[in-house]
Scaffold this motif. Structure first.
Motif, PDB file in Angstrom:
ATOM      1  N   GLU A 137       0.836  -1.209   0.000  1.00  0.00           N
ATOM      2  CA  GLU A 137       0.000   0.000   0.000  1.00  0.00           C
ATOM      3  C   GLU A 137       0.867   1.254   0.000  1.00  0.00           C
ATOM      4  OE1 GLU A 137      -3.643   2.176   0.206  1.00  0.00           O
ATOM      5  OE2 GLU A 137      -3.309   0.054  -0.165  1.00  0.00           O
ATOM      6  N   GLN A 138       1.909   1.251   0.833  1.00  0.00           N
ATOM      7  CA  GLN A 138       2.803   2.405   0.886  1.00  0.00           C
ATOM      8  C   GLN A 138       3.547   2.577  -0.427  1.00  0.00           C
ATOM      9  OE1 GLN A 138       5.249   1.607   4.281  1.00  0.00           O
ATOM     10  NE2 GLN A 138       3.718   2.318   5.738  1.00  0.00           N
ATOM     11  N   VAL A 139       4.046   1.491  -0.968  1.00  0.00           N
ATOM     12  CA  VAL A 139       4.785   1.563  -2.230  1.00  0.00           C
ATOM     13  C   VAL A 139       3.873   2.038  -3.350  1.00  0.00           C
ATOM     14  CG1 VAL A 139       5.954   0.145  -3.967  1.00  0.00           C
ATOM     15  CG2 VAL A 139       6.516  -0.124  -1.556  1.00  0.00           C
ATOM     16  N   TYR A 140       2.622   1.580  -3.340  1.00  0.00           N
ATOM     17  CA  TYR A 140       1.683   2.001  -4.376  1.00  0.00           C
ATOM     18  C   TYR A 140       1.556   3.523  -4.409  1.00  0.00           C
ATOM     19  CZ  TYR A 140      -2.769   3.052  -6.606  1.00  0.00           C
ATOM     20  OH  TYR A 140      -3.729   3.597  -7.395  1.00  0.00           O
ATOM     21  N   TRP A 141       1.361   4.129  -3.241  1.00  0.00           N
ATOM     22  CA  TRP A 141       1.165   5.576  -3.211  1.00  0.00           C
ATOM     23  C   TRP A 141       2.454   6.316  -3.528  1.00  0.00           C
ATOM     24  CZ3 TRP A 141      -3.249   7.535  -3.998  1.00  0.00           C
ATOM     25  CH2 TRP A 141      -4.395   6.852  -3.625  1.00  0.00           C
ATOM     26  N   LEU A 142       3.585   5.798  -3.102  1.00  0.00           N
ATOM     27  CA  LEU A 142       4.846   6.444  -3.468  1.00  0.00           C
ATOM     28  C   LEU A 142       5.049   6.404  -4.975  1.00  0.00           C
ATOM     29  CD1 LEU A 142       7.203   5.179  -0.626  1.00  0.00           C
ATOM     30  CD2 LEU A 142       6.316   7.492  -0.938  1.00  0.00           C
ATOM     31  N   ASP A 143       4.746   5.270  -5.605  1.00  0.00           N
ATOM     32  CA  ASP A 143       4.865   5.166  -7.056  1.00  0.00           C
ATOM     33  C   ASP A 143       3.864   6.071  -7.754  1.00  0.00           C
ATOM     34  OD1 ASP A 143       6.935   3.382  -6.990  1.00  0.00           O
ATOM     35  OD2 ASP A 143       5.677   1.602  -7.281  1.00  0.00           O
TER      36      ASP A 143
END
Length: 102
Positions: free
Chosen positions: A56-62
């Motif tokens: 979830e965190q990586v998704y928003w950073l990307d």
């Protein structure tokens, strides 16, 4: 003073468990297997939750095109982290103070 030998009970060897019938032994082993399977399922559940949170965190950073590695290489990143640590420390002290007043 007595010398402790590997054969003596004082060497940490446990007393032999009472003899179980084969059916009792099988039932005990099945109970142990069930407990281990439940523990493994819980471990999988917690691991999957941690992976989901990271994704979830990586998704928003990307999605926001944020490269944390590049961001942290900047000179100002250390200053920002220091300021955030100071603010976090002040917030903790304030929280302790308000709890002490209650």
């Amino acid at each position: 003073m007595t010398e402790v030998t590997p054969q003596s009970p004082a060497a940490g060897a446990q007393a032999a468990p009472p003899a179980l019938s084969p059916e009792e032994e099988v039932a005990e082993l099945r109970a142990q297997v069930a407990a281990l399977e439940a523990e493994l399922a819980d471990t999988h559940r917690r691991a999957n939750a941690a992976i989901a949170a990271a994704q979830e965190q990586v998704y928003w950073l990307d999605r926001w095109h944020v490269d944390l590695n590049e961001l942290m290489r900047r000179r100002s990143a250390a200053q920002v982290r220091a300021v955030l640590r100071a603010v976090r420390g002040m917030a903790r002290r304030l929280r302790r103070f308000t709890r002490a007043l209650r």
